[in-house]
Design a protein around this motif. Structure first.
Motif, mmCIF file in Angstrom:
data_model
loop_
_atom_site.group_PDB
_atom_site.id
_atom_site.type_symbol
_atom_site.label_atom_id
_atom_site.label_comp_id
_atom_site.label_asym_id
_atom_site.label_seq_id
_atom_site.Cartn_x
_atom_site.Cartn_y
_atom_site.Cartn_z
ATOM 1 N N SER A 199 27.828 4.377 59.485
ATOM 2 C CA SER A 199 28.902 3.277 59.626
ATOM 3 C C SER A 199 30.091 3.691 59.982
ATOM 4 N N ILE A 200 30.455 5.092 60.179
ATOM 5 C CA ILE A 200 31.550 5.204 60.790
ATOM 6 C C ILE A 200 31.755 4.787 62.293
ATOM 7 N N HIS A 201 30.807 4.454 62.867
ATOM 8 C CA HIS A 201 30.688 4.181 64.345
ATOM 9 C C HIS A 201 30.825 2.797 64.526
ATOM 10 N N ASP A 202 31.467 2.180 65.425
ATOM 11 C CA ASP A 202 31.805 0.846 65.549
ATOM 12 C C ASP A 202 31.356 0.453 67.029
ATOM 13 N N TYR A 203 29.991 0.190 67.194
ATOM 14 C CA TYR A 203 29.513 0.111 68.383
ATOM 15 C C TYR A 203 29.097 -1.545 68.634
ATOM 16 N N SER A 204 29.844 -2.369 67.937
ATOM 17 C CA SER A 204 29.727 -3.815 68.126
ATOM 18 C C SER A 204 29.896 -4.353 69.604
ATOM 19 N N ASP B 188 31.815 -1.712 72.381
ATOM 20 C CA ASP B 188 31.616 -0.668 73.403
ATOM 21 C C ASP B 188 30.369 0.251 72.805
ATOM 22 N N LYS B 189 29.523 -0.018 73.534
ATOM 23 C CA LYS B 189 28.018 0.550 73.482
ATOM 24 C C LYS B 189 28.052 2.150 73.586
ATOM 25 N N PRO B 190 27.158 2.922 73.090
ATOM 26 C CA PRO B 190 27.316 4.306 73.071
ATOM 27 C C PRO B 190 26.251 4.768 74.208
ATOM 28 N N VAL B 191 26.514 5.748 74.830
ATOM 29 C CA VAL B 191 25.519 6.303 75.800
ATOM 30 C C VAL B 191 25.734 8.032 75.580
ATOM 31 N N LEU B 192 24.546 8.607 76.046
ATOM 32 C CA LEU B 192 24.418 9.988 76.001
ATOM 33 C C LEU B 192 25.140 10.447 77.310
ATOM 34 N N THR B 193 26.563 11.278 76.999
ATOM 35 C CA THR B 193 27.341 11.503 78.084
ATOM 36 C C THR B 193 27.623 13.216 78.105
ATOM 37 N N ASP B 194 27.614 13.760 79.462
ATOM 38 C CA ASP B 194 27.940 14.835 79.520
ATOM 39 C C ASP B 194 29.411 15.098 79.506
ATOM 40 N N ILE B 195 29.949 16.062 78.441
ATOM 41 C CA ILE B 195 31.369 16.225 78.392
ATOM 42 C C ILE B 195 31.853 17.763 79.011
ATOM 43 N N GLY B 196 30.984 18.362 79.929
ATOM 44 C CA GLY B 196 31.031 19.457 80.144
ATOM 45 C C GLY B 196 30.568 20.712 79.464
ATOM 46 N N HIS B 197 30.596 21.878 80.027
ATOM 47 C CA HIS B 197 29.778 22.993 79.277
ATOM 48 C C HIS B 197 28.307 22.812 79.142
ATOM 49 N N ASN B 198 27.581 21.962 79.899
ATOM 50 C CA ASN B 198 26.214 21.652 79.588
ATOM 51 C C ASN B 198 26.062 21.036 78.272
ATOM 52 N N LYS C 79 35.649 5.667 73.608
ATOM 53 C CA LYS C 79 36.521 6.022 72.708
ATOM 54 C C LYS C 79 36.100 7.342 72.000
ATOM 55 N N GLU C 80 35.053 7.425 71.405
ATOM 56 C CA GLU C 80 34.436 8.635 70.849
ATOM 57 C C GLU C 80 34.132 9.709 71.946
ATOM 58 N N ILE C 81 33.876 9.596 72.944
ATOM 59 C CA ILE C 81 33.524 10.618 74.037
ATOM 60 C C ILE C 81 34.997 11.253 74.438
ATOM 61 N N GLU C 82 35.988 10.440 74.734
ATOM 62 C CA GLU C 82 37.228 10.839 74.679
ATOM 63 C C GLU C 82 37.825 11.684 73.759
#
Length: 436
Positions: A296-301, A303-313, A321-324
């Motif tokens: 429940s700590i995630h608010d995906y109402s 902004d929907k989540p996606v699997l994102t490459d943040i570098g370093h493989n 927001k979370e990805i940043e």
């Protein structure tokens, strides 16, 4: 992801090599936006949601998560047992999900083998070890003559640590570790390129686990076998994996190299899995503070989540927001501490958020009880009339996680014992008055 070198499923054979990605690695298996659903209509359950990852040739890719997260479902989809509701699975750039030519289907069976979790249930009890190991050789005629078949079977049996005289015996005559070796021999005699290992050591003793893992690494070193290793124990996969994918309720939440994942666990669920790894020192384990994941700590109402490459493989599942936040945390390049150990005599006071997370997790476990756990009032009535039977029945329900039924049995049994106690007291009083 691999360069666009994808072949259509109209091909009848696989190419010699798979596509090469931007890092120069050969992609052997690729899942692209895979959904796997069980049931239809209102009863449909989406077991895997939008799963995407690549497995490179010669590596061990581990898929970890708690029971029911969708690990085995993905493994069975790779060997074409579970159909994909959406997305596609590519092997060497050729689609193997959905309807494919018969010749290609046979090549999938030939090139992709599976080692199952239960070494007893996965072997035919009516067949000898010789036939079990030889079955694939028979089906694909991978031998020149009978002498060649016998040699191949005896060689693979010796490689897994068994003896040629074991070939005439039946599975029930072996221990769990020996049966798993037979299952491994059955898969490896086919000389597969990819092996889906579905928790192959979870049913084995600790001392036997290391032997089976060493065998698997030996085959990988000698034959270049690629593994999709399915497990729920992160402490094991850390030392055998090249890369690790973490799955939670059908969603791939994090993918990274093994040491990268343990040094920088960014997703809270990964954090909770690492904190649950037992510490060999009893004192440290006693003072360890478990981290409980609260979805429940995630608010995906919005902004929907996606699997994102943040570098370093390193791929993480989250919204913008979370990805940043994950990127900023990773760029600090400071090892993230996943386990908290209290000092001797120090007490830990959980925060309100942690208490809420623990209560929600307990409530979720209670609500996710089996389908027949209805809490019927008739269990209470039966337990009231026969309280001893009600207590026994309640313990059986509790052992099988039928918590609602267990509570009804307890209520009925307690009421029954109270009534019986009142009747006994009244009887004794009447007996006492009669004597006086």
């Amino acid at each position: 992801m691999a360069k666009e070198n994808k072949k259509t499923a109209t091909q009848s054979h696989f190419p010699e090599h798979g596509p090469i990605d931007e890092n120069g690695k050969e992609v052997l298996l690729s899942l692209k936006n895979v959904d796997i659903t069980f049931g239809k209509g209102d009863n449909a359950v989406k077991a895997v949601k939008n799963a995407s990852f690549d497995i490179y040739k010669g590596e061990t890719f581990s898929l970890v998560g708690e029971s029911g997260s969708g690990k085995t479902t993905i493994g069975r989809a790779v060997i074409r047992v579970n159909p994909c509701a959406a997305g596609e699975i590519l092997y060497k750039g050729v689609r193997i999900s959905g309807k494919i030519p018969h010749s290609l289907d046979r090549e999938v069976i030939r090139n992709i083998q599976m080692v199952f979790q239960d070494p007893a249930a996965s072997l035919n009890e009516r067949a000898t070890v010789d036939y079990i190991v030889s079955e694939g050789l028979y089906n694909f005629h991978l031998y020149e003559n009978e002498a060649d078949r016998v040699k191949k079977v005896e060689d693979i049996i010796k490689e897994v640590g068994l003896l040629p005289e074991h070939l005439t015996r039946y599975p029930h005559e072996f221990s769990g570790g020996q049966r798993q070796r037979i299952g491994l021999a059955r898969a490896m005699v086919m000389k597969p390129e990819l092996v889906v290992a579905d928790e192959p050591i979870s049913a084995l003793d600790v001392s036997i686990r290391a032997q089976v893992l060493n065998l698997m690494k030996k085959f990988q070193a000698e034959d270049g076998v690629t593994y999709l290793f399915i497990a729920h124990d992160l402490s094991i996969v850390r030392f055998i994996s090249d890369r690790i994918g973490v799955i939670y309720k059908g969603d791939i939440v994090e993918i990274a190299d093994a040491e990268e994942l343990f040094s920088f666990p960014l997703h809270p669920y990964t954090h909770s899995l690492i904190s649950a790894i037992p510490i060999p020192d009893p004192k440290l384990e006693k003072n360890k503070v478990l981290y409980t994941y609260d979805p429940s700590i995630h608010d995906y109402s919005e902004d929907k989540p996606v699997l994102t490459d943040i570098g370093h493989n390193h791929f993480v599942y989250g919204n913008k927001k979370e990805i940043e936040e994950y990127k900023a945390l990773r760029e600090k390049n400071e090892i993230i501490k996943s386990v908290t150990i209290l000092e001797e005599g120090e007490t830990y006071e959980p925060t309100v958020e942690e208490i809420d997370a623990t209560e929600k997790a307990a409530e979720e476990q209670f609500l996710n009880a089996p389908i027949h756990d209805t809490g019927s009032k008739w269990y209470a009535v039966l337990s009231f009339l026969l309280p001893i039977l009600g207590i026994i029945l309640g313990q059986i329900f509790k052992a099988n996680r039928h918590f609602r039924n267990w509570k009804m049995c307890c209520k009925g049994a307690i009421a029954g014992f109270v009534v019986i106690g009142i009747i006994i007291v009244l009887f004794l009083l009447m007996l006492l008055l009669a004597v006086i």
